[in-house]
Design an enzyme around this catalytic site. Structure first.
Site: not given
Ligand code: NAD
Length: 260
Positions: A142, A155
């Site tokens: 991130s 986080y």
């Molecule tokens: P999201 O909530 O859409 O997806 C998260 C995924 O993780 C889902 O498939 C969920 O089921 C899974 N998950 C959560 N807990 C779990 C567990 N205990 N076991 C198995 N699976 C689990 O979120 P996203 O925004 O797509 O985030 C994905 C990644 O990207 C994360 O690591 C997040 O920190 C990172 N990220 C997101 C952003 C953003 O702005 N969306 C920015 C930077 C980094």
């Protein structure tokens, strides 16, 4: 480009992970998807990937809080597809709260899912990649792997941690044909981001629009959310032979956030 390769993407039932899974399948890779959610919806996602791209797609229900389930998920991927070539550690959760009120169990969950689960999957996947002398490990970090924001202590700690894990494993595997990189998106419009809005409204006494403009996109000079497709496109590049010299890199896709 990735025909005959197998990829596993943790946390790929929604958001960025699902975009990675679909982009890998589009390139011809068989894919193991993983994550939480409604079983019917997950089955529709899985079947949709097979139908849209003509690859095999299987679902693992492994919980990223459970080291034994993570190890079994990787072993099953190895056995079922004759080797796991691409591992994307992407599962992640968020919690927004001042540090002195931060729930202890939330801290533990965030460190376990966002950081420790990647250690377990990497640990299980590396022997096969080393043996075959080819592998790609990509960790979704991130912008918060490079800079901090208030109220996100767990986080930010986990994401800085995954940057360190990425660099360390990259050095260990540098002569084995396996690259290890981290992608650092800023705000991408996904369910994870949407879910932060109510807590941030409360913590900062703001409306939803103010949270989007003045908190989320405040530090993003482009003033636009990153798209999941833009993040997935970088992962596809990292899987290509053209990227074989890139390892240990911590790569922002952040609309200029960390340039400031
Ligand atoms: P999201 O909530 O859409 O997806 C998260 C995924 O993780 C889902 O498939 C969920 O089921 C899974 N998950 C959560 N807990 C779990 C567990 N205990 N076991 C198995 N699976 C689990 O979120 P996203 O925004 O797509 O985030 C994905 C990644 O990207 C994360 O690591 C997040 O920190 C990172 N990220 C997101 C952003 C953003 O702005 N969306 C920015 C930077 C980094």
């Amino acid at each position: 480009m990735l025909k005959s390769k197998t990829a596993l993407v943790t946390g790929s039932t929604s958001g960025i992970g699902l975009a990675y899974a679909r982009a890998l399948a589009e390139q011809g890779a068989n894919v193991v998807i993983n994550g939480l959610g409604d079983p019917d919806q997950i089955e529709a996602t899985r079947a949709g990937i097979e139908k849209d791209f003509g690859v095999r797609c299987v679902y693992s229900a492994a919980n990223m809080l459970k080291p034994d389930e993570i190890a079994t998920m990787v072993a099953n991927a190895e056995n079922e597809f004759d080797g796991l070539d691409i591992l994307i550690n992407n599962a992640g959760i968020q919690h927004v709260s001042p540090v002195e009120e931060f729930p202890i169990e939330k801290w533990d969950q965030i460190i376990a899912i966002n950081l420790t689960s990647a250690f377990h999957s990497i640990r299980a996947a590396v022997p096969g990649m080393k043996k075959r002398r080819w592998g790609r490990i990509i960790n979704t970090a991130s912008a918060h792997a490079l800079v901090a924001s208030p109220y996100k202590s767990a986080y930010v700690a986990a994401k800085h941690g995954i940057a360190g894990l990425t660099k360390t494993v990259a050095l260990e595997l540098a002569e084995h044909g396996v690259t290890v990189n981290a992608i650092c998106p800023a705000y991408v419009w996904t369910p994870l981001v949407e879910a932060q809005i109510p807590d941030t409204m409360k913590a900062r006494n703001m409306t939803a629009e103010e949270v989007k403009r003045d908190v989320m996109l405040r530090a993003q000079p482009t003033k636009e959310f990153v798209t999941v497709e833009q993040v997935a496109a970088l992962a596809i590049f990292l899987c290509s032979d053209a990227a074989s010299a890139m390892t240990g890199s911590i790569l922002p896709v952040d609309g200029g956030w960390t340039a400031q």
